[in-house]
Design an enzyme around this catalytic site. Structure first.
Site, PDB file in Angstrom:
ATOM      1  N   LYS A 167      24.602 -12.722 -14.686  1.00  0.00           N
ATOM      2  CA  LYS A 167      24.031 -12.764 -16.036  1.00  0.00           C
ATOM      3  C   LYS A 167      25.108 -12.480 -17.082  1.00  0.00           C
ATOM      4  O   LYS A 167      25.165 -13.135 -18.111  1.00  0.00           O
ATOM      5  CB  LYS A 167      22.898 -11.761 -16.178  1.00  0.00           C
ATOM      6  CG  LYS A 167      22.374 -11.762 -17.583  1.00  0.00           C
ATOM      7  CD  LYS A 167      21.054 -11.089 -17.685  1.00  0.00           C
ATOM      8  CE  LYS A 167      20.833 -10.660 -19.096  1.00  0.00           C
ATOM      9  NZ  LYS A 167      21.757  -9.590 -19.480  1.00  0.00           N
ATOM     10  N   ASP A 168      25.977 -11.507 -16.795  1.00  0.00           N
ATOM     11  CA  ASP A 168      27.108 -11.230 -17.688  1.00  0.00           C
ATOM     12  C   ASP A 168      28.260 -12.130 -17.248  1.00  0.00           C
ATOM     13  O   ASP A 168      29.250 -11.673 -16.670  1.00  0.00           O
ATOM     14  CB  ASP A 168      27.481  -9.749 -17.620  1.00  0.00           C
ATOM     15  CG  ASP A 168      26.385  -8.887 -18.221  1.00  0.00           C
ATOM     16  OD1 ASP A 168      26.024  -9.121 -19.375  1.00  0.00           O
ATOM     17  OD2 ASP A 168      25.865  -8.014 -17.506  1.00  0.00           O
ATOM     18  N   HIS A 213      19.794  -5.201 -10.732  1.00  0.00           N
ATOM     19  CA  HIS A 213      20.738  -4.278 -10.082  1.00  0.00           C
ATOM     20  C   HIS A 213      20.372  -4.091  -8.610  1.00  0.00           C
ATOM     21  O   HIS A 213      21.251  -3.943  -7.761  1.00  0.00           O
ATOM     22  CB  HIS A 213      20.727  -2.917 -10.774  1.00  0.00           C
ATOM     23  CG  HIS A 213      21.140  -2.953 -12.207  1.00  0.00           C
ATOM     24  ND1 HIS A 213      20.232  -2.875 -13.237  1.00  0.00           N
ATOM     25  CD2 HIS A 213      22.360  -3.076 -12.779  1.00  0.00           C
ATOM     26  CE1 HIS A 213      20.886  -2.932 -14.390  1.00  0.00           C
ATOM     27  NE2 HIS A 213      22.170  -3.060 -14.143  1.00  0.00           N
ATOM     28  N   MET A 237      25.751   0.640 -15.310  1.00  0.00           N
ATOM     29  CA  MET A 237      25.635   1.659 -16.357  1.00  0.00           C
ATOM     30  C   MET A 237      24.263   2.338 -16.272  1.00  0.00           C
ATOM     31  O   MET A 237      23.831   2.975 -17.244  1.00  0.00           O
ATOM     32  CB  MET A 237      25.833   1.027 -17.727  1.00  0.00           C
ATOM     33  CG  MET A 237      27.236   0.447 -17.882  1.00  0.00           C
ATOM     34  SD  MET A 237      27.811   0.346 -19.584  1.00  0.00           S
ATOM     35  CE  MET A 237      26.576  -0.711 -20.267  1.00  0.00           C
ATOM     36  N   GLY A 238      23.585   2.190 -15.128  1.00  0.00           N
ATOM     37  CA  GLY A 238      22.256   2.783 -14.998  1.00  0.00           C
ATOM     38  C   GLY A 238      21.218   1.960 -15.735  1.00  0.00           C
ATOM     39  O   GLY A 238      21.454   0.788 -16.050  1.00  0.00           O
ATOM     40  N   LEU A 259      16.419 -10.683 -16.388  1.00  0.00           N
ATOM     41  CA  LEU A 259      16.259  -9.226 -16.449  1.00  0.00           C
ATOM     42  C   LEU A 259      17.461  -8.586 -17.131  1.00  0.00           C
ATOM     43  O   LEU A 259      18.605  -9.000 -16.925  1.00  0.00           O
ATOM     44  CB  LEU A 259      16.101  -8.647 -15.038  1.00  0.00           C
ATOM     45  CG  LEU A 259      14.846  -9.048 -14.269  1.00  0.00           C
ATOM     46  CD1 LEU A 259      14.640  -8.107 -13.082  1.00  0.00           C
ATOM     47  CD2 LEU A 259      13.609  -9.043 -15.141  1.00  0.00           C
ATOM     48  N   LEU A 293      18.544   0.980 -14.359  1.00  0.00           N
ATOM     49  CA  LEU A 293      18.533  -0.077 -13.339  1.00  0.00           C
ATOM     50  C   LEU A 293      17.200  -0.821 -13.263  1.00  0.00           C
ATOM     51  O   LEU A 293      16.134  -0.260 -13.514  1.00  0.00           O
ATOM     52  CB  LEU A 293      18.872   0.521 -11.973  1.00  0.00           C
ATOM     53  CG  LEU A 293      20.208   1.277 -11.892  1.00  0.00           C
ATOM     54  CD1 LEU A 293      20.485   1.705 -10.457  1.00  0.00           C
ATOM     55  CD2 LEU A 293      21.367   0.447 -12.430  1.00  0.00           C
TER      56      LEU A 293
HETATM   57  O1  PAF Z   1      27.695  -4.697 -16.507  1.00  0.00           O
HETATM   58  C1  PAF Z   1      27.732  -3.458 -16.684  1.00  0.00           C
HETATM   59  O2  PAF Z   1      26.753  -2.755 -16.464  1.00  0.00           O
HETATM   60  C2  PAF Z   1      29.013  -2.820 -17.203  1.00  0.00           C
HETATM   61  O3  PAF Z   1      29.656  -3.642 -18.109  1.00  0.00           O
HETATM   62  C3  PAF Z   1      29.975  -2.400 -16.078  1.00  0.00           C
HETATM   63  C4  PAF Z   1      30.513  -3.594 -15.310  1.00  0.00           C
HETATM   64  C5  PAF Z   1      29.282  -1.442 -15.132  1.00  0.00           C
HETATM   65  C6  PAF Z   1      31.184  -1.655 -16.678  1.00  0.00           C
HETATM   66  O4  PAF Z   1      30.796  -0.539 -17.422  1.00  0.00           O
END
Ligand code: PAF
Length: 308
Positions: free
Chosen positions: A174-175, A56, A49-50, A209, A52
């Protein structure tokens, strides 16, 4: 297509429409085909989602190491934000993001507008995350995981190679709940892509992060360290075969000023069903935590090892 790479060779190409994405990936894959040993190049997609950061960058580097063509999407998905203010506050830093991605060797950035992603307006048909999407982060953010899976399914479809090629997509550990749900969606819906999880990147003091860390004051940032420290203490207890004592771990976090604990639990990393103990197999238990620090909601997790 805007060839932003012309005057600065390290910048990736930037496209914003699905048609340009398809055309650009086809061209890049064709060029890579002659270099691939079996004539079957691979495409690595890194959805973001930017906003960054080095986490990322690690995703893009993992793709660069494994794949012939690296595509990064940058899209702040309105569908996964319950709160309009949170959506508006989400950092939008495309120029910096392009520089960071260029430095990791990404080939192509897909940064669509909302109308490019949702040409029919708000989608009526969505992916449902099911029961795993209703606990922990899903309980705190109703509808979040349905919106996240819906856009990930769309992004996986949009970037899917049209010609014979391997296809991987990269997501941060992390997610962890997000990653578990994406793996489950790929399994349940037979999506033709291989999902790669990439380890959490931490600052030297242990803070995981996150794009949201930039909103922490210095004091809040120091207070937030209790999250990774508590997880690390649980990991050590698990390694020594000691009882985890989650109540004491929760009390440690609650005692930290300015930190409002949402949950600290030990779960099965695939189903997010709480587990009583780490179990005999390594990496079968994950300690997960979420807390609000000041105005910022933070999450973190660590795998608990089997006792050695
Ligand atoms: O983890 C993220 O940044 C967002 O949930 C994703 C996977 C890009 C979906 O919008």
């Amino acid at each position: 297509m805007i060839p932003t790479g012309l005057d600065s060779p390290s910048l990736p190409l930037l496209v914003s429409t699905p048609a340009d994405l398809r055309a650009a990936t086809a061209t890049l894959l064709d060029a890579a085909r002659s270099r691939a040993a079996d004539g079957r190049p691979s495409l690595g997609l890194v959805p973001t989602m930017g906003g960054l950061h080095a986490g990322h960058a690690a995703l893009a580097r993992a793709a660069r190491t494994a794949d012939d063509v690296v595509v990064v999407s940058v899209f702040v998905n309105p569908l996964q934000f319950g709160d309009q203010a949170d959506l508006e506050r989400y950092p939008r830093t495309l120029d910096e993001d392009l520089r960071l991605l260029g430095a990791q060797g990404a080939d192509l950035v897909f940064a669509p507008a909302v109308e490019d992603m949702y040409p029919g307006g708000e989608p009526l048909v969505r992916v449902s995350a099911g029961p795993t999407g209703e606990v922990f982060e899903g309980a705190a953010r109703p509808g979040h995981f349905d919106g996240m899976l819906t856009v990930v399914a769309k992004l996986l479809n949009l970037a899917q190679p049209a010609t014979r090629a391997r296809y991987r997509a990269y997501f941060g550990e992390k997610d962890a709940q997000q990653l578990a749900l994406i793996r489950r969606m790929v399994l349940d819906l037979n999506l033709p892509v291989h999902i790669e999880g990439v380890p959490i990147v931490r600052d030297a003091d242990g803070l995981a992060l996150s794009s949201r860390n930039r909103f922490l004051t210095d004091d809040e940032r120091s207070a937030a360290l209790v999250l990774s420290r508590t997880l690390a203490a649980l990991r050590e207890r698990a390694a020594r075969g000691e009882p985890l004592d989650l109540a004491a771990a929760r009390a440690r976090i609650t005692a930290e000023e300015g930190v409002d604990l949402d949950y600290l639990d030990v779960v099965d990393p695939a189903s997010f069903v709480p587990r009583a103990d780490p179990g005999p197999e390594p990496h079968t238990a994950l300690a997960v935590v979420a807390a609000r620090v000041g105005a910022v909601r933070l999450i973190d997790n660590m795998a608990l090892p089997a006792p050695h």
